[in-house]
Design an enzyme around this catalytic site. Structure first.
Site, PDB file in Angstrom:
ATOM      1  N   GLU A 186      -2.335  -7.530  -3.361  1.00 55.90           N
ATOM      2  CA  GLU A 186      -3.181  -6.383  -2.992  1.00 55.90           C
ATOM      3  C   GLU A 186      -2.422  -5.098  -3.254  1.00 55.90           C
ATOM      4  O   GLU A 186      -1.231  -4.993  -2.933  1.00 55.90           O
ATOM      5  CB  GLU A 186      -3.549  -6.388  -1.495  1.00 55.90           C
ATOM      6  CG  GLU A 186      -4.668  -7.309  -1.113  1.00 55.90           C
ATOM      7  CD  GLU A 186      -5.086  -7.195   0.359  1.00 55.90           C
ATOM      8  OE1 GLU A 186      -4.994  -6.082   0.930  1.00 55.90           O
ATOM      9  OE2 GLU A 186      -5.488  -8.217   0.912  1.00 55.90           O
ATOM     10  N   TYR A 212       0.820  -1.218   0.000  1.00 57.67           N
ATOM     11  CA  TYR A 212       0.000   0.000   0.000  1.00 57.67           C
ATOM     12  C   TYR A 212       0.857   1.272   0.000  1.00 57.67           C
ATOM     13  O   TYR A 212       0.565   2.216   0.702  1.00 57.67           O
ATOM     14  CB  TYR A 212      -0.981  -0.033   1.184  1.00 57.67           C
ATOM     15  CG  TYR A 212      -2.123  -1.002   0.934  1.00 57.67           C
ATOM     16  CD1 TYR A 212      -3.223  -0.623   0.165  1.00 57.67           C
ATOM     17  CD2 TYR A 212      -2.083  -2.307   1.416  1.00 57.67           C
ATOM     18  CE1 TYR A 212      -4.255  -1.511  -0.103  1.00 57.67           C
ATOM     19  CE2 TYR A 212      -3.118  -3.198   1.156  1.00 57.67           C
ATOM     20  CZ  TYR A 212      -4.210  -2.787   0.392  1.00 57.67           C
ATOM     21  OH  TYR A 212      -5.234  -3.662   0.122  1.00 57.67           O
TER      22      TYR A 212
HETATM   23  C1  BDP Z   1      -5.116  -5.411   3.752  1.00 57.52           C
HETATM   24  C2  BDP Z   1      -6.066  -6.553   4.075  1.00 57.52           C
HETATM   25  C3  BDP Z   1      -7.485  -6.302   3.609  1.00 57.52           C
HETATM   26  C4  BDP Z   1      -7.883  -4.886   3.923  1.00 57.52           C
HETATM   27  C5  BDP Z   1      -6.961  -3.951   3.168  1.00 57.52           C
HETATM   28  C6  BDP Z   1      -7.295  -2.473   3.440  1.00 57.52           C
HETATM   29  O1  BDP Z   1      -5.579  -7.760   3.552  1.00 57.52           O
HETATM   30  O2  BDP Z   1      -8.357  -7.227   4.194  1.00 57.52           O
HETATM   31  O3  BDP Z   1      -9.218  -4.614   3.641  1.00 57.52           O
HETATM   32  O4  BDP Z   1      -5.648  -4.155   3.603  1.00 57.52           O
HETATM   33  O5  BDP Z   1      -6.776  -1.950   4.419  1.00 57.52           O
HETATM   34  O6  BDP Z   1      -4.306  -5.221   4.816  1.00 57.52           O
HETATM   35  O7  BDP Z   1      -8.063  -1.906   2.708  1.00 57.52           O
END
Ligand code: BDP
Length: 609
Positions: free
Chosen positions: A506, A470
């Protein structure tokens, strides 16, 4: 455990519909058991309300106490069974109920199940009343504890200057609403007394010589001397191969393989049918869809049918308004239409196994699935809990048993973002991953890590490294200009340490639909586009090398527990919760659709046998 399918030997009765419902909000949450609510119609125990099955009960009513309830919820309904079924074997199956479930039939316990996302069933012949009504009662507890998946805790608030007597709250360790209820179908189905209990199919392909092998193993319960016929049928129902034994190998010349769909090939995922018959179809018949394909992982590539596969996908949730996580066919159809519209060729079942009807669509439409367990948010303080580990192993066994024959399932994910940097995570994941590999030597196994190359202790056990990142959101918020650099550095560090392919499982940014600002700021549609494009540019530098996929967090907005960082749920969807596109969806659609034609994705059309 075979999915219930009607056939010449089997019939199905559905219990979907409106049931009676009440929560047990007595101080101990135990009044229902103390007063044996299961021994009489629920409506005679107190006030009941109508409740849909399947659905989560949380958002169906106007009552906050029901939405946020923690403890035992009770359901019941009446049903009748035809006398013609008296000589059949009768099985009561719940496709899933969240989380701990005790089922009573006519006042007696029929089955109980621990775990919120997988099917369970019981033979109920000796409990059924063929001469009048049957009462089916369900007691369901949604409490998450240190031994559930996901784990959670209950905090008792003893300070009576702040909280009323006996006050407690459920603490969650995951970022989604703990929807509860009878989430999927409830059915009574018949089989003969000698019946096909289980079928396991695996496939291999010899691309060079244009031959595939279908290995099958069939468990029969009852009279083992019964005649058995196995037939592999093509899509037109023509018999390709037959055999008279309960296990063996079927050789398929010039097979039509199961491929992830490509936009322009026009060739949808191909499914054969394995037709198993007892006594030449007189006794029992089961038709299992079979996709012929083989998955392999090298140090750099994820191969489907020996062709490099690049996953351009999304993470999802089973989530919608009103029904919560309840099965909804219109939603399933809409989601698959949107997946195809976006050009998605792969999704992860974040963060729990999805309904079997969803996987049916993935099998039929040719979308690759990373099948994830509910092992989300496991913290360092959870790892030494032997009961949790045992439960996790059991859940992996149940998942394997349910999904083992699905061609779309190309990788298992045993967990999401555990504390995989803590010393005690090592033995835990060695066991869980080892167990999963032992169950299924044909598919790669992984988990998603949000730790880093220098401190993750469990990535050593996986076949494909899956990382959640992120940059530009949880770190350096507002600074999209550093994303590419940080991705590149990070990728190189992982590569230095591990000779394994990498998948970004992600990445994303919270976005409130309709919020605009130029220049962008976090939470605007502009910002989501900028974040995603920075990741895309970084990924493009590594596709064709060791990067095997990208999964956007998330396909659609979804509900979470209330907390100051969530505005009516998590807003990182590229679609709204109602499945309407945010501006970023157009960006993703353009990118993913163009990927179908690019060489790094492998030209599947050239590889069809
Ligand atoms: C990650 C997780 C997910 C969260 C996402 C978030 O795997 O379940 O919804 O971040 O923060 O840490 O949006």
């Amino acid at each position: 455990m075979l999915y219930p399918r009607s056939s010449e030997g089997r019939q199905i009765q559905s219990f979907d519909g409106i049931w009676n419902f009440r929560i047990d909000d007595s101080p101990t949450r135990n009044e229902g058991f103390d007063q044996k609510w299961y021994s009489r119609p629920l409506s005679t125990t107190g006030a009941v309300i109508p409740m849909a099955v399947p659905s989560s009960y949380n958002d169906v009513t106007e009552d906050k106490n029901i939405r946020d309830f923690v403890g035992w919820a009770w359901y019941d309904r009446e049903f009748f069974v035809t006398k013609e079924w008296q000589s059949r074997r009768l099985v009561l199956r719940f496709d899933s109920a969240h989380y701990y479930c005790i089922v009573y039939l006519n006042g007696k316990e029929a089955v109980r199940h621990n775990g919120g996302h997988l099917p369970f069933e019981a033979e109920v012949n000796n409990m059924i009343n063929f001469d009048g009504p049957n009462n089916l009662t369900v007691a369901l507890n949604n409490t998450l504890s240190p031994t559930t998946l996901p784990p959670g805790t209950i905090s008792y608030k003893a300070d009576t200057s702040k909280y009323p007597e006996g006050y407690f709250v459920q603490n969650l360790q995951m970022d989604f609403f703990n929807y509860a209820g009878i989430h999927r179908h409830v059915r009574l189905y018949t089989t003969p007394t000698t019946y096909i209990d289980d079928i396991t199919v695996t496939t291999t392909v010899d691309i060079g010589s244009n031959v595939a092998y279908v290995y099958y193993d069939i468990q029969i319960i009852g009279n083992q001397a019964v005649g058995l016929t196995v037939e592999l049928l093509d899509r037109e129902g023509v018999i390709i191969q037959g055999a008279p034994t309960s296990n063996g190998t079927l050789k398929v010349m010039n097979p039509t393989l199961w491929w992830p769909y490509t936009m322009n090939s026009g060739i949808p995922a191909y499914l054969y049918t394995l037709k198993v018959m007892l006594d030449g179809s007189v006794i029992d018949v089961y038709r299992l869809p079979v996709g012929i394909r083989v998955v392999n992982v090298t140090s750099e590539k994820f191969l489907i049918n020996n062709t490099p596969f690049y996953c351009h996908g999304v993470d999802k949730h089973e989530d919608s308004d009103i029904r919560g996580k309840g099965l909804d066919y219109a939603l399933i159809a809409k989601d698959f239409n949107m997946l195809k519209w976006l050009g998605v060729n792969c999704f992860r079942t974040s963060h729990y196994p999805y309904a079997e009807e969803i996987l049916d669509q993935a099998d039929q439409q040719g979308i690759v699935v990373i099948d994830e367990s509910p092992g989300v948010g496991i913290k360092s303080f959870n790892f030494d809990n032997q009961d949790l580990l045992n439960h996790h192993l059991e859940v992996m066994s149940e998942m394997y048993r349910r999904d083992k024959n699905r061609p779309s399932v190309c990788m298992w994910s045993v967990a999401n973002e555990p504390d995989s940097d803590s010393a005690n995570s090592v033995n835990y994941f060695k066991s869980v991953i080892g167990h999963t590999k032992q169950l299924d030597p044909t598919r790669p196994v992984s988990f998603t890590s949000d730790r880093d190359y220098y401190n993750d202790k469990c990535v050593q056990f996986v076949d494909v490294i899956m990382i959640n990142r992120y940059y530009g959101w949880y770190s350096d918020t507002g600074h999209t200009e550093v994303i590419q650099r940080q991705i590149n550095t990070n990728f190189m560090e992982w590569r230095k340490l591990y000779n394994k392919p990498l998948l970004v499982s992600e990445f994303g940014a919270g976005t409130v639909v309709g919020l605009h600002m130029q220049p962008s700021v976090a939470f605007t549609e502009e910002y989501q586009i900028e974040v995603l494009s920075q990741y895309h540019q970084a990924f493009d530098q590594h596709i064709g090398q060791f990067l095997v996929g990208e999964l956007i967090w998330n396909f659609a907005d979804f509900m979470t527990a209330q907390n100051p960082t969530r505005v009516v749920g998590n807003k990182k969807g590229i679609l709204t919760r109602q499945r309407q596109p945010k501006a970023a969806a157009q960006l993703v659609r353009k990118r993913y659709n163009s990927m179908f034609n690019s060489s790094f994705n492998g030209d599947h059309r050239l590889c069809y046998l």
